[in-house]
Design a protein around this motif. Structure first.
Motif, PDB file in Angstrom:
ATOM      1  N   GLY A   1       0.816  -1.209   0.000  1.00  0.00           N
ATOM      2  CA  GLY A   1       0.000   0.000   0.000  1.00  0.00           C
ATOM      3  C   GLY A   1       0.850   1.260   0.000  1.00  0.00           C
ATOM      4  N   VAL A   2       1.898   1.276   0.810  1.00  0.00           N
ATOM      5  CA  VAL A   2       2.803   2.428   0.846  1.00  0.00           C
ATOM      6  C   VAL A   2       3.537   2.564  -0.484  1.00  0.00           C
ATOM      7  N   GLN A   3       3.971   1.449  -1.051  1.00  0.00           N
ATOM      8  CA  GLN A   3       4.624   1.504  -2.371  1.00  0.00           C
ATOM      9  C   GLN A   3       3.684   2.082  -3.419  1.00  0.00           C
ATOM     10  N   ALA A   4       2.422   1.669  -3.389  1.00  0.00           N
ATOM     11  CA  ALA A   4       1.438   2.186  -4.350  1.00  0.00           C
ATOM     12  C   ALA A   4       1.211   3.679  -4.127  1.00  0.00           C
ATOM     13  N   TRP A   5       1.114   4.105  -2.864  1.00  0.00           N
ATOM     14  CA  TRP A   5       0.950   5.531  -2.543  1.00  0.00           C
ATOM     15  C   TRP A   5       2.100   6.322  -3.154  1.00  0.00           C
TER      16      TRP A   5
ATOM     17  N   GLY B   1      -6.726  19.804  14.107  1.00  0.00           N
ATOM     18  CA  GLY B   1      -7.396  18.871  14.988  1.00  0.00           C
ATOM     19  C   GLY B   1      -7.085  17.463  14.520  1.00  0.00           C
ATOM     20  N   GLU B   2      -7.832  16.511  15.007  1.00  0.00           N
ATOM     21  CA  GLU B   2      -7.590  15.128  14.608  1.00  0.00           C
ATOM     22  C   GLU B   2      -8.621  14.701  13.590  1.00  0.00           C
ATOM     23  N   THR B   3      -8.165  14.005  12.589  1.00  0.00           N
ATOM     24  CA  THR B   3      -9.027  13.484  11.536  1.00  0.00           C
ATOM     25  C   THR B   3      -8.835  11.977  11.473  1.00  0.00           C
ATOM     26  N   THR B   4      -9.915  11.257  11.301  1.00  0.00           N
ATOM     27  CA  THR B   4      -9.851   9.825  11.072  1.00  0.00           C
ATOM     28  C   THR B   4     -10.547   9.543   9.756  1.00  0.00           C
ATOM     29  N   TYR B   5      -9.840   8.872   8.856  1.00  0.00           N
ATOM     30  CA  TYR B   5     -10.415   8.458   7.577  1.00  0.00           C
ATOM     31  C   TYR B   5     -10.848   7.009   7.733  1.00  0.00           C
ATOM     32  N   ARG B   6     -12.106   6.726   7.396  1.00  0.00           N
ATOM     33  CA  ARG B   6     -12.649   5.374   7.583  1.00  0.00           C
ATOM     34  C   ARG B   6     -13.113   4.783   6.258  1.00  0.00           C
TER      35      ARG B   6
ATOM     36  N   GLY C   1     -13.088   6.844   2.776  1.00  0.00           N
ATOM     37  CA  GLY C   1     -12.214   7.685   3.585  1.00  0.00           C
ATOM     38  C   GLY C   1     -10.787   7.687   3.061  1.00  0.00           C
ATOM     39  N   ALA C   2     -10.308   6.517   2.639  1.00  0.00           N
ATOM     40  CA  ALA C   2      -8.955   6.431   2.078  1.00  0.00           C
ATOM     41  C   ALA C   2      -8.856   7.229   0.784  1.00  0.00           C
ATOM     42  N   ARG C   3      -9.899   7.179  -0.017  1.00  0.00           N
ATOM     43  CA  ARG C   3      -9.926   7.972  -1.259  1.00  0.00           C
ATOM     44  C   ARG C   3      -9.909   9.470  -0.940  1.00  0.00           C
ATOM     45  N   LYS C   4     -10.630   9.869   0.122  1.00  0.00           N
ATOM     46  CA  LYS C   4     -10.624  11.275   0.540  1.00  0.00           C
ATOM     47  C   LYS C   4      -9.237  11.676   1.039  1.00  0.00           C
ATOM     48  N   ALA C   5      -8.590  10.812   1.806  1.00  0.00           N
ATOM     49  CA  ALA C   5      -7.226  11.100   2.275  1.00  0.00           C
ATOM     50  C   ALA C   5      -6.293  11.283   1.084  1.00  0.00           C
ATOM     51  N   TRP C   6      -6.435  10.421   0.086  1.00  0.00           N
ATOM     52  CA  TRP C   6      -5.629  10.531  -1.136  1.00  0.00           C
ATOM     53  C   TRP C   6      -5.802  11.932  -1.733  1.00  0.00           C
ATOM     54  N   ASP C   7      -7.050  12.351  -1.859  1.00  0.00           N
ATOM     55  CA  ASP C   7      -7.329  13.679  -2.431  1.00  0.00           C
ATOM     56  C   ASP C   7      -6.832  14.809  -1.531  1.00  0.00           C
TER      57      ASP C   7
ATOM     58  N   ALA D   1      -1.553  22.599  -1.390  1.00  0.00           N
ATOM     59  CA  ALA D   1      -0.263  23.047  -0.866  1.00  0.00           C
ATOM     60  C   ALA D   1       0.861  22.077  -1.209  1.00  0.00           C
ATOM     61  N   TRP D   2       0.528  20.780  -1.312  1.00  0.00           N
ATOM     62  CA  TRP D   2       1.546  19.778  -1.621  1.00  0.00           C
ATOM     63  C   TRP D   2       1.223  19.139  -2.957  1.00  0.00           C
ATOM     64  N   GLU D   3       2.234  18.950  -3.745  1.00  0.00           N
ATOM     65  CA  GLU D   3       2.037  18.215  -4.990  1.00  0.00           C
ATOM     66  C   GLU D   3       1.864  16.735  -4.680  1.00  0.00           C
ATOM     67  N   ARG D   4       2.649  16.264  -3.731  1.00  0.00           N
ATOM     68  CA  ARG D   4       2.513  14.880  -3.276  1.00  0.00           C
ATOM     69  C   ARG D   4       3.129  14.754  -1.900  1.00  0.00           C
ATOM     70  N   LEU D   5       2.810  13.686  -1.235  1.00  0.00           N
ATOM     71  CA  LEU D   5       3.330  13.393   0.089  1.00  0.00           C
ATOM     72  C   LEU D   5       3.953  12.006   0.015  1.00  0.00           C
TER      73      LEU D   5
END
Length: 99
Positions: free
Chosen positions: A12-16, A45-50, A54-60, A66-70
């Motif tokens: 998953g991290v490699q794909a990210w 604050g704290e955000t939880t992606y569920r 949620g993972a798709r939203k985190a991706w976006d 501000a960041w091109e990529r992380l």
């Protein structure tokens, strides 16, 4: 199962890092919970992606703007039985950093 979870986390991290959304989502459990540690540091604050949505939203949220990529660098993967914990370091790339 835990070894499988740890390998899925690595993939998953490699794909990210490869900017491959479909491969990233394919490695996630449908009930995934992502608690990004960067949110409090940004005074958001704290955000939880569920779940997959949620993972798709985190991706976006972490791409564009501000960041091109992380880029994620795994520090370790901890086997928690039914789940894994992935302490990591993140390097934000801003569009103006690419000179």
């Amino acid at each position: 199962m835990s070894q499988e979870n740890m390998e899925a986390a690595r993939r998953g991290v490699q794909a990210w890092n490869a900017d491959d959304l479909d491969a990233f989502l394919a490695e996630l459990d449908p009930k995934v919970e992502w608690h990004p540690s960067i949110e409090p540091a940004l005074d958001r604050g704290e955000t939880t992606y569920r779940g997959i949505d949620g993972a798709r939203k985190a991706w976006d949220d972490y791409r564009g703007g501000a960041w091109e990529r992380l880029t994620i660098q795994i520090q370790e993967i901890r086997d928690l039985g039914d789940s894994v914990l992935v302490p990591r370091a993140c390097r934000p790339d801003r569009p103006d950093d690419r000179h």
